[in-house]
Design a protein around this motif. Sequence first.
Motif, PDB file in Angstrom:
ATOM      1  N   PHE B  13       0.846  -1.190   0.000  1.00 31.56           N
ATOM      2  CA  PHE B  13       0.000   0.000   0.000  1.00 31.56           C
ATOM      3  C   PHE B  13       0.881   1.240   0.000  1.00 31.56           C
ATOM      4  CE2 PHE B  13      -2.612  -3.266   2.134  1.00 31.56           C
ATOM      5  CZ  PHE B  13      -3.721  -3.247   1.301  1.00 31.56           C
ATOM      6  N   ALA B  14       0.965   1.869  -1.160  1.00 29.85           N
ATOM      7  CA  ALA B  14       1.766   3.092  -1.276  1.00 29.85           C
ATOM      8  C   ALA B  14       1.057   4.074  -2.202  1.00 29.85           C
ATOM      9  CB  ALA B  14       3.160   2.763  -1.802  1.00 29.85           C
ATOM     10  N   VAL B 149       3.660  14.616 -10.849  1.00 32.76           N
ATOM     11  CA  VAL B 149       3.896  13.387 -10.069  1.00 32.76           C
ATOM     12  C   VAL B 149       3.066  12.244 -10.656  1.00 32.76           C
ATOM     13  CG1 VAL B 149       3.676  12.254  -7.822  1.00 32.76           C
ATOM     14  CG2 VAL B 149       4.455  14.635  -7.949  1.00 32.76           C
ATOM     15  N   PHE B 156       6.146   5.469 -15.175  1.00 33.51           N
ATOM     16  CA  PHE B 156       6.912   4.383 -14.551  1.00 33.51           C
ATOM     17  C   PHE B 156       6.089   3.111 -14.465  1.00 33.51           C
ATOM     18  CE2 PHE B 156       7.621   1.963 -10.623  1.00 33.51           C
ATOM     19  CZ  PHE B 156       8.946   1.582 -10.773  1.00 33.51           C
TER      20      PHE B 156
ATOM     21  N   PRO C  29      18.630  10.622  -2.652  1.00 28.75           N
ATOM     22  CA  PRO C  29      17.294  10.163  -2.268  1.00 28.75           C
ATOM     23  C   PRO C  29      17.286   9.513  -0.894  1.00 28.75           C
ATOM     24  CG  PRO C  29      18.248   8.673  -3.904  1.00 28.75           C
ATOM     25  CD  PRO C  29      19.262   9.741  -3.656  1.00 28.75           C
ATOM     26  N   LEU C  31      14.752   6.979   0.962  1.00 27.23           N
ATOM     27  CA  LEU C  31      13.609   6.148   0.569  1.00 27.23           C
ATOM     28  C   LEU C  31      12.576   6.039   1.658  1.00 27.23           C
ATOM     29  CD1 LEU C  31      15.817   3.667  -1.348  1.00 27.23           C
ATOM     30  CD2 LEU C  31      14.131   5.206  -2.328  1.00 27.23           C
ATOM     31  N   PRO C  32      11.363   5.624   1.298  1.00 24.27           N
ATOM     32  CA  PRO C  32      10.306   5.511   2.309  1.00 24.27           C
ATOM     33  C   PRO C  32      10.567   4.307   3.211  1.00 24.27           C
ATOM     34  CG  PRO C  32       9.531   4.618   0.221  1.00 24.27           C
ATOM     35  CD  PRO C  32      10.895   5.212  -0.044  1.00 24.27           C
ATOM     36  N   PHE C  34       8.525   1.231   5.262  1.00 23.12           N
ATOM     37  CA  PHE C  34       7.258   0.495   5.252  1.00 23.12           C
ATOM     38  C   PHE C  34       7.030  -0.123   6.630  1.00 23.12           C
ATOM     39  CE2 PHE C  34       8.341   0.651   0.813  1.00 23.12           C
ATOM     40  CZ  PHE C  34       7.126   0.689   0.158  1.00 23.12           C
ATOM     41  N   ARG C  43       2.587  -1.313   4.319  1.00 30.73           N
ATOM     42  CA  ARG C  43       2.072   0.020   4.060  1.00 30.73           C
ATOM     43  C   ARG C  43       3.205   1.032   4.248  1.00 30.73           C
ATOM     44  NH1 ARG C  43      -2.802   2.483   4.075  1.00 30.73           N
ATOM     45  NH2 ARG C  43      -3.876   0.573   4.701  1.00 30.73           N
ATOM     46  N   VAL C  44       3.258   2.033   3.360  1.00 28.81           N
ATOM     47  CA  VAL C  44       4.257   3.088   3.544  1.00 28.81           C
ATOM     48  C   VAL C  44       4.025   3.745   4.891  1.00 28.81           C
ATOM     49  CG1 VAL C  44       4.968   5.387   2.797  1.00 28.81           C
ATOM     50  CG2 VAL C  44       4.689   3.583   1.120  1.00 28.81           C
ATOM     51  N   ARG C  47       6.989   8.641   4.119  1.00 32.17           N
ATOM     52  CA  ARG C  47       7.257   8.926   2.718  1.00 32.17           C
ATOM     53  C   ARG C  47       8.748   9.205   2.522  1.00 32.17           C
ATOM     54  NH1 ARG C  47       3.884   7.760  -1.249  1.00 32.17           N
ATOM     55  NH2 ARG C  47       1.815   7.580  -0.357  1.00 32.17           N
ATOM     56  N   ILE C  50      13.743  13.603  -1.520  1.00 33.18           N
ATOM     57  CA  ILE C  50      15.103  13.837  -2.013  1.00 33.18           C
ATOM     58  C   ILE C  50      15.696  14.924  -1.142  1.00 33.18           C
ATOM     59  CG2 ILE C  50      16.510  14.774  -3.893  1.00 33.18           C
ATOM     60  CD1 ILE C  50      14.835  13.157  -5.811  1.00 33.18           C
ATOM     61  N   ALA C  75       7.496  14.452  -2.669  1.00 33.39           N
ATOM     62  CA  ALA C  75       7.132  13.976  -4.014  1.00 33.39           C
ATOM     63  C   ALA C  75       6.538  15.109  -4.858  1.00 33.39           C
ATOM     64  CB  ALA C  75       6.135  12.817  -3.907  1.00 33.39           C
ATOM     65  N   LEU C 158      11.728   9.352  -8.293  1.00 38.00           N
ATOM     66  CA  LEU C 158      10.397   9.670  -7.774  1.00 38.00           C
ATOM     67  C   LEU C 158       9.552   8.422  -7.457  1.00 38.00           C
ATOM     68  CD1 LEU C 158       8.280  11.737  -6.931  1.00 38.00           C
ATOM     69  CD2 LEU C 158       7.728  12.093  -9.329  1.00 38.00           C
ATOM     70  N   PRO C 159       9.434   7.454  -8.380  1.00 35.40           N
ATOM     71  CA  PRO C 159       8.636   6.272  -8.018  1.00 35.40           C
ATOM     72  C   PRO C 159       9.215   5.499  -6.824  1.00 35.40           C
ATOM     73  CG  PRO C 159       9.025   6.377 -10.393  1.00 35.40           C
ATOM     74  CD  PRO C 159       9.913   7.407  -9.775  1.00 35.40           C
ATOM     75  N   HIS C 160      10.528   5.574  -6.646  1.00 37.99           N
ATOM     76  CA  HIS C 160      11.145   4.911  -5.487  1.00 37.99           C
ATOM     77  C   HIS C 160      10.814   5.667  -4.200  1.00 37.99           C
ATOM     78  CE1 HIS C 160      13.860   2.276  -7.975  1.00 37.99           C
ATOM     79  NE2 HIS C 160      13.565   3.209  -8.856  1.00 37.99           N
ATOM     80  N   MET C 162       8.209   7.311  -3.689  1.00 37.85           N
ATOM     81  CA  MET C 162       6.794   7.062  -3.402  1.00 37.85           C
ATOM     82  C   MET C 162       6.554   5.620  -2.939  1.00 37.85           C
ATOM     83  SD  MET C 162       5.390   8.892  -6.885  1.00 37.85           S
ATOM     84  CE  MET C 162       3.632   8.518  -6.643  1.00 37.85           C
ATOM     85  N   GLY C 163       7.546   4.764  -3.141  1.00 39.05           N
ATOM     86  CA  GLY C 163       7.381   3.358  -2.794  1.00 39.05           C
ATOM     87  C   GLY C 163       6.776   2.529  -3.914  1.00 39.05           C
ATOM     88  N   TRP C 164       6.588   3.142  -5.107  1.00 37.48           N
ATOM     89  CA  TRP C 164       5.949   2.413  -6.204  1.00 37.48           C
ATOM     90  C   TRP C 164       6.852   1.351  -6.809  1.00 37.48           C
ATOM     91  CZ3 TRP C 164       1.680   4.691  -9.767  1.00 37.48           C
ATOM     92  CH2 TRP C 164       0.692   5.270  -8.972  1.00 37.48           C
TER      93      TRP C 164
ATOM     94  N   TRP D 164      22.674   5.655  -8.337  1.00 36.62           N
ATOM     95  CA  TRP D 164      21.359   5.812  -7.686  1.00 36.62           C
ATOM     96  C   TRP D 164      20.496   4.564  -7.797  1.00 36.62           C
ATOM     97  CZ3 TRP D 164      18.487  11.025  -7.092  1.00 36.62           C
ATOM     98  CH2 TRP D 164      19.350  11.982  -6.559  1.00 36.62           C
ATOM     99  N   SER D 169      14.144   0.771  -2.311  1.00 35.99           N
ATOM    100  CA  SER D 169      13.268   0.602  -1.152  1.00 35.99           C
ATOM    101  C   SER D 169      13.337  -0.838  -0.673  1.00 35.99           C
ATOM    102  CB  SER D 169      11.826   0.938  -1.518  1.00 35.99           C
ATOM    103  OG  SER D 169      11.726   2.260  -1.960  1.00 35.99           O
ATOM    104  N   PRO D 172      10.538  -4.143   5.341  1.00 35.63           N
ATOM    105  CA  PRO D 172      11.128  -4.590   6.614  1.00 35.63           C
ATOM    106  C   PRO D 172      11.080  -6.107   6.710  1.00 35.63           C
ATOM    107  CG  PRO D 172       8.935  -3.695   6.967  1.00 35.63           C
ATOM    108  CD  PRO D 172       9.250  -3.491   5.522  1.00 35.63           C
TER     109      PRO D 172
END
Lengths: 178, 178, 178, 178
Positions: B13-14, B149, B156, C29, C31-32, C34, C43-44, C47, C50, C75, C158-160, C162-164, D164, D169, D172
Amino acid sequence: SVPPDAISAVKIFAPYSIYKGKAALSADPLLPTFSKLESGDYRVERRGVIMLTFWPAIGERKYDWEKRQKFALSATEIGSLISLGSKDSCEFFHDPSMQSSNAGQVRKSLSIKPHADGSGYFISLSVANNIQKTNDRFIVPVTSAEFAVLRTAFTFALPHIMGWDQYTSQLPHRPNQS
Amino acid sequence: SVPPDAISAVKIFAPYSIYKGKAALSADPLLPTFSKLESGDYRVERRGVIMLTFWPAIGERKYDWEKRQKFALSATEIGSLISLGSKDSCEFFHDPSMQSSNAGQVRKSLSIKPHADGSGYFISLSVANNIQKTNDRFIVPVTSAEFAVLRTAFTFALPHIMGWDQYTSQLPHRPNQS
Amino acid sequence: SVPPDAISAVKIFAPYSIYKGKAALSADPLLPTFSKLESGDYRVERRGVIMLTFWPAIGERKYDWEKRQKFALSATEIGSLISLGSKDSCEFFHDPSMQSSNAGQVRKSLSIKPHADGSGYFISLSVANNIQKTNDRFIVPVTSAEFAVLRTAFTFALPHIMGWDQYTSQLPHRPNQS
Amino acid sequence: SVPPDAISAVKIFAPYSIYKGKAALSADPLLPTFSKLESGDYRVERRGVIMLTFWPAIGERKYDWEKRQKFALSATEIGSLISLGSKDSCEFFHDPSMQSSNAGQVRKSLSIKPHADGSGYFISLSVANNIQKTNDRFIVPVTSAEFAVLRTAFTFALPHIMGWDQYTSQLPHRPNQS
């Protein structure tokens, strides 16, 4: 239990298909093959392509897969396609028998031409086969939205087609015993 | 200890969420599923989508998740959205019951319209439900930065939605014993 | 031998740094994180961002890292930056103590302004700290080429952020015994 | 059986090559190296580059690899190249012996100039070597389609060149025993 060399034999089928009145068009990537050198290094053996497949409509929402024709886009042809402006056109010619005794017997041409109103493109494939005395032509009108999918997917696929996804930064490892 | 087939059941879930005065909007990708063929190969079974979820504001910075409505963007609709010029608009219509006996009972439409000054878009969802006699409408103004975004994240995600991330160059392996 | 939960603690340092006459700027960067839900899903939790770091020059090619100041781009702020036209500018305001008793005591603002001749941007950070009675200001002129690196790297990241990147298509596995 | 530290020694050869009348040009990425810090973290040790190699034609479709010259594009030079407008040009100067006693003895310059009709670029490398009293010059005309391949592949490679791609991500993990 699965031998390691069997892994690379797994195929993925995830074509992007566009069905229109007179024909359908699908695209999917065909990745390069590598050969292992004596040094243990790897060299691209056969370049990858994006394979376009056209097949004709034979009734309402019915298409004849047996009558399909293929056109394999090289990296440079993909470069041409993804940089096409909304009023640009391009055309590619392939001879599948090039450098064999059948050279010139089958001629394929793929053309991409803009709609007059800038709302997309016509993607056409002609295949003239002198041996079988056949002449196939497919035209698929593609909307701007569909072309954006092709452009985005081809841009994503191009480095994979070239084998550049195999250049991946690696963190240094220490031998297990240290 | 975890059975291999359980791995694919893990969910992430992101969502990217945008909270505005009258409603909130979130987007997250829903990936395709594959089926394994008898040959051992894999074919896309159900295409992926990007799921948009809208839910209404019910007070200052308070939103009612129970009243959410969803709209699943296909690959081609994503193509339309990511290629939208700053003055362009687009609209998509979905019937979640298409090809069932309830066809036409629920009509969803998503529209994206530019702000007059080019500073972003209004993203609106209308859901007319003839069965429940309800009519929901959500409008979320989205700034250029927020839309950038969405565009970047959707660009992506698109190859993943299509399953093209599964086409990955593989180096040849030799059997262990060689 | 390395416990699995230690793996996520490994940090990577690969900042992109720009050294100019009066200050230096680097970007990397973050990263988020979880959290694992009871369902086994993720779940993130926090967030990603950068992180921009500015530090002053204190002589020819000498810079004082101890005097650095940071600014964490969200983001949406990244979306603003990567969609900036060559004549556009943008400015972001952060209060690192927002929603605490120190709210308003430290004010940070990041501004990006185009060079008059379109050859790049000035990226500036101001930090006004009412508690320490300090006022720091850094200006780093960035060429179009350097900005293209930032834009490309930020678009990649950016997608990283966001966790995508965690949404990854998975092929179905069968239990080993089948 | 393969020691872990040997893995990073595997090299990939997947250059993108352009063969023209007077010379050939190929491009491939050279990734950064990392050093492991005492903390267990990793820091970029040597930045990556994209290596351009030029070698001369010595007859019809014959090229002399022994006479090749190289030019290593930095991240910022890649940024310049991928943001080049269709009428823009750029030029980079390298001294491979910079900061050694031979500084200034070898001068390399790479220039990219647009075709007059906007149909591509001339990419040229000059190498003036005062020690060997040699002066090499290569010119490769590159079509828009070929340049689109370079731009797309370089845009893909840039985050890898910078390291990079190592920021990834991580979900855990729990220790095995829990």
